[in-house]
Enzyme design. Sequence first.
Site, short mmCIF file in Angstrom:
data_model
loop_
_atom_site.label_atom_id
_atom_site.label_comp_id
_atom_site.label_asym_id
_atom_site.label_seq_id
_atom_site.Cartn_x
_atom_site.Cartn_y
_atom_site.Cartn_z
N ALA A 159 61.40 60.43 74.44
CA ALA A 159 61.29 60.77 73.03
C ALA A 159 60.22 61.84 72.82
O ALA A 159 60.43 62.83 72.10
CB ALA A 159 60.97 59.53 72.20
N TYR A 160 59.08 61.63 73.44
CA TYR A 160 58.00 62.61 73.32
C TYR A 160 58.43 63.96 73.87
O TYR A 160 58.26 65.01 73.22
CB TYR A 160 56.76 62.11 74.05
CG TYR A 160 55.55 63.00 73.90
CD1 TYR A 160 54.80 62.99 72.72
CD2 TYR A 160 55.16 63.86 74.91
CE1 TYR A 160 53.69 63.81 72.57
CE2 TYR A 160 54.05 64.68 74.78
CZ TYR A 160 53.32 64.65 73.61
OH TYR A 160 52.22 65.47 73.48
N SER A 161 59.02 63.98 75.07
CA SER A 161 59.45 65.23 75.69
C SER A 161 60.50 65.93 74.84
O SER A 161 60.41 67.15 74.61
CB SER A 161 60.00 64.96 77.09
OG SER A 161 59.04 64.37 77.93
N SER A 163 61.07 65.54 71.63
CA SER A 163 60.51 65.97 70.35
C SER A 163 59.70 67.25 70.50
O SER A 163 59.75 68.14 69.64
CB SER A 163 59.64 64.87 69.74
OG SER A 163 58.42 64.69 70.43
#
Length: 253
Positions: A159-161, A163
Site C-alpha cells: 500500500a505504501y509503495s 501510494s
Amino acid sequence: MSGAVSSWAGRFAGRTAVITGGASGLGKAVAARIVAEGGSVALWDLNPETLAAAKAEVGASDVQALDVSDLAAVEAAAKASAAALGKVDILVCSAGITGATVPVHEFPIDSWLRVFDINVNGLFYCNRAIVPLMLEQGYGRIVNIASVAGKEGNPNASAYSASKAAVIGLTKSLGKELAGKGVIANTLTPATFESPILDQLPQSQVDYMRSKIPMGRLGEVHESAAMVCFMASEECSFTTASTFDTSGGRTTF
C-alpha cells in the site's frame, strides 16, 4: 553526522508556506528551516497538542488541526491559512502513513484504504485547494513527498509503495499542467531516514530498508529538508514534473 546545516539567510524572505505533516519529522524540519531563512509557515497536522508544540518550536505563524483525507477540512484550512499568511507561495505535502507490513494477499482492506486516503487522496486534496491560490498570483512551489518505495517497491509494504508511486505520477502530471504559469511542482523520493514514521514499522522492515542503501545507513532528516528547501525556493526555476532523490545511492532511476 551533524544534526543541522547552516541556513541560507533571507532565501525565503517574504515567502509563505503551508506544510502538511508539519508537527513532526520532515515537515517540522522543513518548517524550521524556512522560518530560519526568513519565511512564514502554516503547519497542518492531525494532533492539536503536537501542533501547538511545533508552532512554538519553529515559530509558525498559523496552525490547522485536520485530517487531510477530509476534503471539506482541507478546503477550509486552505482558506484559513491563506488569510493568516496573506498568501501561499509554497506547499509541502509531507503527511503520510505506512500502513500494515504484510504480504499483498494478507493485506487488511481497511489499512489499504486508509493509506490511500492519506497518502494519495489527502495529498491530491491539498494540491487541489492550494494551486488556484498560486495561479492567481502567478507564483508557486509545490513539493510532494513520495519515497524510493514508489520507484522500486518494498516487499510487505504494497500500500505504501503503491501510494508513493501514485504521488510521483500525480506530481509529474501536475507539473506539466502548470509549466509556464509560474508554478513548479516536483516530488522528493527519499530512502528511509530517521523519523517518527519508523515507529509504525517493525524493526525487521527498517533493517531491510537500511540494507538496500549503498551508503549503509539511514538518512537524516536535515538531509532531506535541505533538498526540499531547494525545491521550494526560487532557485528551483527550470525543473518541474520531476523527482529529486535523497536515497544514499539506492535509487537506480
